[in-house]
Design an enzyme around this catalytic site. Structure first.
Site, PDB file in Angstrom:
ATOM      1  N   GLN A 114       0.819  -1.218   0.000  1.00 37.62           N
ATOM      2  CA  GLN A 114       0.000   0.000   0.000  1.00 37.62           C
ATOM      3  C   GLN A 114       0.855   1.273   0.000  1.00 37.62           C
ATOM      4  O   GLN A 114       0.481   2.281  -0.582  1.00 37.62           O
ATOM      5  CB  GLN A 114      -0.924  -0.029   1.231  1.00 37.62           C
ATOM      6  N   LYS A 129      -2.765  -0.869   6.607  1.00 36.66           N
ATOM      7  CA  LYS A 129      -3.742  -1.911   6.285  1.00 36.66           C
ATOM      8  C   LYS A 129      -4.197  -2.557   7.584  1.00 36.66           C
ATOM      9  O   LYS A 129      -3.457  -2.521   8.581  1.00 36.66           O
ATOM     10  CB  LYS A 129      -3.097  -2.961   5.378  1.00 36.66           C
ATOM     11  N   ASP A 169     -12.009  -3.814   2.002  1.00 35.70           N
ATOM     12  CA  ASP A 169     -11.183  -4.782   1.279  1.00 35.70           C
ATOM     13  C   ASP A 169     -12.032  -6.067   1.269  1.00 35.70           C
ATOM     14  O   ASP A 169     -13.260  -5.996   1.440  1.00 35.70           O
ATOM     15  CB  ASP A 169      -9.817  -4.977   1.975  1.00 35.70           C
TER      16      ASP A 169
HETATM   17  P1  NDP Z   1     -14.658  -8.959  -2.004  1.00 37.61           P
HETATM   18  O1  NDP Z   1     -14.789  -9.501  -0.654  1.00 37.61           O
HETATM   19  O2  NDP Z   1     -15.701  -8.011  -2.513  1.00 37.61           O
HETATM   20  O3  NDP Z   1     -14.539 -10.143  -3.072  1.00 37.61           O
HETATM   21  C1  NDP Z   1     -13.538 -11.095  -2.986  1.00 37.61           C
HETATM   22  C2  NDP Z   1     -13.793 -12.163  -4.031  1.00 37.61           C
HETATM   23  O4  NDP Z   1     -12.675 -13.046  -4.076  1.00 37.61           O
HETATM   24  C3  NDP Z   1     -14.999 -13.029  -3.737  1.00 37.61           C
HETATM   25  O5  NDP Z   1     -15.560 -13.485  -4.942  1.00 37.61           O
HETATM   26  C4  NDP Z   1     -14.392 -14.185  -2.939  1.00 37.61           C
HETATM   27  O6  NDP Z   1     -15.137 -15.386  -3.004  1.00 37.61           O
HETATM   28  C5  NDP Z   1     -13.072 -14.358  -3.670  1.00 37.61           C
HETATM   29  N1  NDP Z   1     -12.063 -14.894  -2.754  1.00 37.61           N
HETATM   30  C6  NDP Z   1     -11.636 -14.355  -1.584  1.00 37.61           C
HETATM   31  N2  NDP Z   1     -10.717 -15.128  -0.992  1.00 37.61           N
HETATM   32  C7  NDP Z   1     -10.571 -16.190  -1.803  1.00 37.61           C
HETATM   33  C8  NDP Z   1      -9.771 -17.343  -1.748  1.00 37.61           C
HETATM   34  N3  NDP Z   1      -8.937 -17.575  -0.714  1.00 37.61           N
HETATM   35  N4  NDP Z   1      -9.871 -18.227  -2.772  1.00 37.61           N
HETATM   36  C9  NDP Z   1     -10.717 -18.009  -3.808  1.00 37.61           C
HETATM   37  N5  NDP Z   1     -11.499 -16.913  -3.909  1.00 37.61           N
HETATM   38  C10 NDP Z   1     -11.433 -16.037  -2.933  1.00 37.61           C
HETATM   39  O7  NDP Z   1     -13.208  -8.275  -2.068  1.00 37.61           O
HETATM   40  P2  NDP Z   1     -12.638  -7.204  -3.085  1.00 37.61           P
HETATM   41  O8  NDP Z   1     -13.217  -7.423  -4.434  1.00 37.61           O
HETATM   42  O9  NDP Z   1     -12.765  -5.882  -2.453  1.00 37.61           O
HETATM   43  O10 NDP Z   1     -11.077  -7.566  -3.087  1.00 37.61           O
HETATM   44  C11 NDP Z   1     -10.515  -8.493  -4.021  1.00 37.61           C
HETATM   45  C12 NDP Z   1      -9.025  -8.242  -4.114  1.00 37.61           C
HETATM   46  O11 NDP Z   1      -8.784  -6.902  -4.565  1.00 37.61           O
HETATM   47  C13 NDP Z   1      -8.231  -8.380  -2.811  1.00 37.61           C
HETATM   48  O12 NDP Z   1      -6.938  -8.842  -3.110  1.00 37.61           O
HETATM   49  C14 NDP Z   1      -8.122  -6.926  -2.338  1.00 37.61           C
HETATM   50  O13 NDP Z   1      -7.029  -6.723  -1.486  1.00 37.61           O
HETATM   51  C15 NDP Z   1      -7.918  -6.227  -3.666  1.00 37.61           C
HETATM   52  N6  NDP Z   1      -8.229  -4.801  -3.667  1.00 37.61           N
HETATM   53  C16 NDP Z   1      -9.459  -4.340  -3.310  1.00 37.61           C
HETATM   54  C17 NDP Z   1      -9.720  -2.991  -3.345  1.00 37.61           C
HETATM   55  C18 NDP Z   1     -11.090  -2.435  -3.102  1.00 37.61           C
HETATM   56  O14 NDP Z   1     -11.278  -1.230  -3.333  1.00 37.61           O
HETATM   57  N7  NDP Z   1     -12.052  -3.223  -2.675  1.00 37.61           N
HETATM   58  C19 NDP Z   1      -8.667  -1.999  -3.669  1.00 37.61           C
HETATM   59  C20 NDP Z   1      -7.429  -2.606  -4.115  1.00 37.61           C
HETATM   60  C21 NDP Z   1      -7.218  -3.956  -4.069  1.00 37.61           C
HETATM   61  P3  NDP Z   1     -16.140 -15.762  -1.776  1.00 37.61           P
HETATM   62  O15 NDP Z   1     -17.306 -14.842  -1.912  1.00 37.61           O
HETATM   63  O16 NDP Z   1     -16.455 -17.189  -2.016  1.00 37.61           O
HETATM   64  O17 NDP Z   1     -15.346 -15.529  -0.520  1.00 37.61           O
END
Ligand code: NDP
Length: 449
Positions: A114, A129, A169
């Site tokens: 970050q 974070k 996140d």
């Molecule tokens: P969400 O919780 O909205 O979505 C996460 C998604 O990833 C879900 O579909 C989840 O599935 C899946 N997932 C999570 N963990 C696992 C795992 N161990 N194996 C397989 N699938 C998994 O999170 P975000 O979309 O906000 O975040 C996704 C990524 O983006 C992360 O790495 C986060 O750090 C990064 N990010 C997010 C930002 C934001 O603004 N939100 C900014 C910058 C980076 P399920 O529903 O089954 O858990």
């Protein structure tokens, strides 16, 4: 593959031994230190005064107990974290993650990334974070609220719009931010809008913040494709995940003429060769909070759900890993390359393993590292802080236009820096070096802190 400069080897060795048992943190630090050899060769003063050692050591780490009572009246205990990594450029800024896998290593890797990501945006924000090993799946709204309130009851003393400003996140979206904001307000008796970002529109949120990370990643990949006189138009795209980042990546890709054919969640992935029906994905994931497998049941023919496979086996032109760290391995990268992938944009943080990154770079694939490609979320959080400070609220168009401009600037900064350091097209090196120099310059100006 870049190797570690011999002057920096002891720095890395010290980080590894001092932070034993933290593999994700080691991975993130190693990648940055590998990039810094070229910087030290050109500007040796950046190795003075233990500057790199200081960057690798968080300014403050907070670990706390989060007790709460579930719907059956049973007391549960989780662990909360906030790592305030670096405030050279501004207040600590970075999201909160609620997922059972959260531990100190994960929070530190995310906080470390970050710092450089926030520096690349050019906005006045430091890096931090946090999160908890709380699992929000199958928890009722009341349980989520009680957990968020307990989490904030401990954390609030460490926050403030000039000190530390968390956001969402994995597992933390608008609902959780609302519960935490409410508790912060109650505890402090202050409507301090700028203390959290990702808020609802009625109480200080910014338009386009929800969409920003996914849209931003898509803008970044588009800029990369443009350098090869190409675009998303007519391209087949695979996006992993079906959360915030994945959904809004898919939305922007589709608006640019790309066809998304697969997405996933932790239960498996779905393929729809006709093009993913995003309204249906939103209904399942955002409204029903259900499983992606339901897509096949609701959509029917020509779609399928694969429970134990690898989404990266689905042939595509562009891959956008948008779920979690280390979800795309060296083996997956080889499968993608064999099937003709031309560009990869990391929506998630560190989703590709080092092997995978190496394979993409050796094959000459356009590769956008998360710390540059997914910076649109935090950049729009900084725009939210700007609107809160001026008690203003911008239109969606104005905010998205700023986001697009910021992503273009980040792309050009990474590309130009890579070129300046003799590795044209290496966005990993470009991002690490450009981010590092901004933080290092600010730290040098502020003395030994
Ligand atoms: P969400 O919780 O909205 O979505 C996460 C998604 O990833 C879900 O579909 C989840 O599935 C899946 N997932 C999570 N963990 C696992 C795992 N161990 N194996 C397989 N699938 C998994 O999170 P975000 O979309 O906000 O975040 C996704 C990524 O983006 C992360 O790495 C986060 O750090 C990064 N990010 C997010 C930002 C934001 O603004 N939100 C900014 C910058 C980076 P399920 O529903 O089954 O858990």
């Amino acid at each position: 593959m870049t190797s570690i400069d011999e002057k920096l080897e002891p720095v890395l060795a010290e980080v590894l031994s001092r932070n034993a048992g933290e593999p994700e943190f080691h991975q993130a630090v190693r990648e940055v230190i590998e990039s810094l050899g070229r910087v030290i060769a050109k500007h040796p003063h950046y190795a003075d005064d233990a500057l790199i050692e200081r960057i690798c050591e968080p300014e403050r780490q907070i670990i706390f107990r989060v007790p709460w009572v579930d719907d059956k009246g049973k007391t549960q205990v989780n662990r909360g974290f906030r790592v305030q990594f670096n405030s050279a450029l501004g207040p600590y800024k970075g999201g909160l993650r609620f997922h059972p896998s959260v531990n100190l290593s994960i929070v530190k890797f995310l906080g470390f990334e970050q710092i450089f990501k926030n520096a690349l945006t050019g906005m006045p924000i430091g890096g931090g974070k946090g999160g908890s090993d709380f699992d929000p799946h199958d928890r009722s709204e009341g349980e989520i609220m009680r957990f968020c309130q307990s989490f904030m009851t401990e954390l609030f003393v460490h926050l403030g719009d000039k000190t530390d400003v968390p956001a969402g996140d994995i597992g933390v979206g608008g609902r959780e931010i609302g519960f935490m904001f409410g508790q912060y307000k109650r505890l402090t008796n202050r409507f301090e809008a700028g203390v959290l970002t990702g808020k609802g529109m009625l109480y200080g949120g910014s338009r386009a913040r929800t969409e920003a990370t996914g849209y931003g990643n898509t803008y970044f990949v588009q800029s990369m494709l443009n350098t090869k006189d190409s675009s998303f138009d007519g391209k087949k795209v695979v996006v992993s995940g079906s959360g915030n980042v994945a959904i809004y990546s898919m939305e922007k890709v589709q608006s640019f003429g790309g066809k998304v054919v697969a997405c996933s969640d932790s239960g498996g992935y779905i393929v729809d060769e006709g093009g993913i029906d995003l309204d249906l994905v939103k209904e399942i994931k955002l409204n029903r909070r259900g499983r992606i497998s339901e897509y096949v049941r609701l959509k029917g023919k020509c779609t399928h759900h694969i429970e134990n496979g690898r989404i990266w086996d689905v042939p595509c032109d562009v891959a956008m890993p948008s779920a979690t760290q280390n979800e795309l391995t060296g083996r997956d990268a080889k499968a993608l390359i064999k099937n003709g992938v031309t560009a990869v944009g990391e929506g998630a943080n560190m989703p590709s393993t080092p092997d995978a990154v190496r394979a993409f770079q050796e094959a000459g694939i356009l590769f956008a590292p998360g710390k540059a490609a997914n910076a649109g979320g935090v950049a729009t959080s900084a725009l939210e802080m700007q609107q809160n400070a001026s008690r203003d609220s911008w239109t969606f168009e104005r905010t998205e236009q700023r986001l697009a401009e910021i992503m273009r600037n980040i792309h050009d900064l990474c590309a130009n820096t890579a070129e300046e350091y003799g590795v044209p097209g290496d966005y990993v090196l470009g991002a690490n070096i450009a981010g590092f120099i901004r933080v290092a310059e600010a730290m040098r100006a502020q003395g030994v802190i």
